[in-house]
Design an enzyme around this catalytic site. Sequence first.
Site, PDB file in Angstrom:
ATOM      1  N   HIS A   1       0.815  -1.218   0.028  1.00  0.00           N
ATOM      2  CA  HIS A   1      -0.085   0.073   0.059  1.00  0.00           C
ATOM      3  C   HIS A   1       0.830   1.290   0.150  1.00  0.00           C
ATOM      4  O   HIS A   1       1.909   1.243   0.302  1.00  0.00           O
ATOM      5  CB  HIS A   1      -0.915  -0.079   1.250  1.00  0.00           C
ATOM      6  CG  HIS A   1      -1.930  -0.961   1.055  1.00  0.00           C
ATOM      7  ND1 HIS A   1      -2.218  -1.943   2.235  1.00  0.00           N
ATOM      8  CD2 HIS A   1      -3.018  -1.170   0.286  1.00  0.00           C
ATOM      9  CE1 HIS A   1      -3.315  -2.736   2.020  1.00  0.00           C
ATOM     10  NE2 HIS A   1      -3.816  -2.272   0.857  1.00  0.00           N
TER      11      HIS A   1
ATOM     12  N   CYS B   1      -2.687   0.302   9.562  1.00  0.00           N
ATOM     13  CA  CYS B   1      -3.922  -0.579   9.357  1.00  0.00           C
ATOM     14  C   CYS B   1      -4.822  -0.880  10.116  1.00  0.00           C
ATOM     15  O   CYS B   1      -5.897  -1.531   9.806  1.00  0.00           O
ATOM     16  CB  CYS B   1      -3.173  -1.845   8.492  1.00  0.00           C
ATOM     17  SG  CYS B   1      -1.609  -1.576   7.553  1.00  0.00           S
TER      18      CYS B   1
END
Length: 263
Positions: free
Chosen positions: A167, A254
């Site tokens: 990511h 996250c």
Amino acid sequence: MTRPEDVPDVALTREVSPSLARCELTFLPREAIDLARAVAQHGAYCRLLESLGLEVVRLPADAAQPDCCFVEDTAVVLDELAVIAHPGAPSRRGEVEIVAGVLAHHRPLARIPASARLDGGDVLVLGRRLFVGVTARTDAAGATALARLVAPFGYEVVPVPVTGCLHLKSAVTAIGDETVLANPAWADMTLLAGVEVVPVDTDEPWAANVLRVAGAVVAHAGFPRTIDRLAERGLDVRTVDVGEFLKAEAGVTCKSLLVRGLG
Ligand code: GLY
């Protein structure tokens, strides 16, 4: 808008799935994950956020959703709205509705359409600019869809191709209003025009994922050289061990979705 001191920010979290060991992996080889240790690390992470004054909401885990504790990927929360993601990994698409149900109490909802892919972990918000990683999980259509949804509120979307990690926020996260911590090997930092870039220590390529919250910067305890670099800048660095989650290709951002109290 001035925020009253008594309106807390919310950190939306979700408990660790008993199937975490079957999580999605893209760039990392599979390693054994110690579930009991992961659960303990997640508990310490939630307590740290509480100690910073956040109200921590803990959603239950789902054994059928190995990655469900990585709630960041399910939405992008702004002051004006929450955009519900359409995660790039089909195995993760079932994670969004329980989060959407909670966010609906805090923000108007908008949705990334099913024709596009977007993970919240690919969206770095700096003021009115949303840097969107174009990655294995988020495609150009996802960035375009997000841009359309947020443009009425004055946000600009800047696509940033990412290589070498899952990511965008594995490669770069905010440590100030216009300052980021980054591993420049994984994303072209010149695309973040006008932003000051603090590089991670070269021996700690995964150290760029930190969580800026409540005046502090939360970092994984296993990256001491980068932590020193942040502390030398006068930042209030709080450390937590998320080592079991690093094996799941995740980090400190996250594991929560931050919802600013608006009074
Ligand atoms: N294991 C985290 C993810 O792939 O989304």
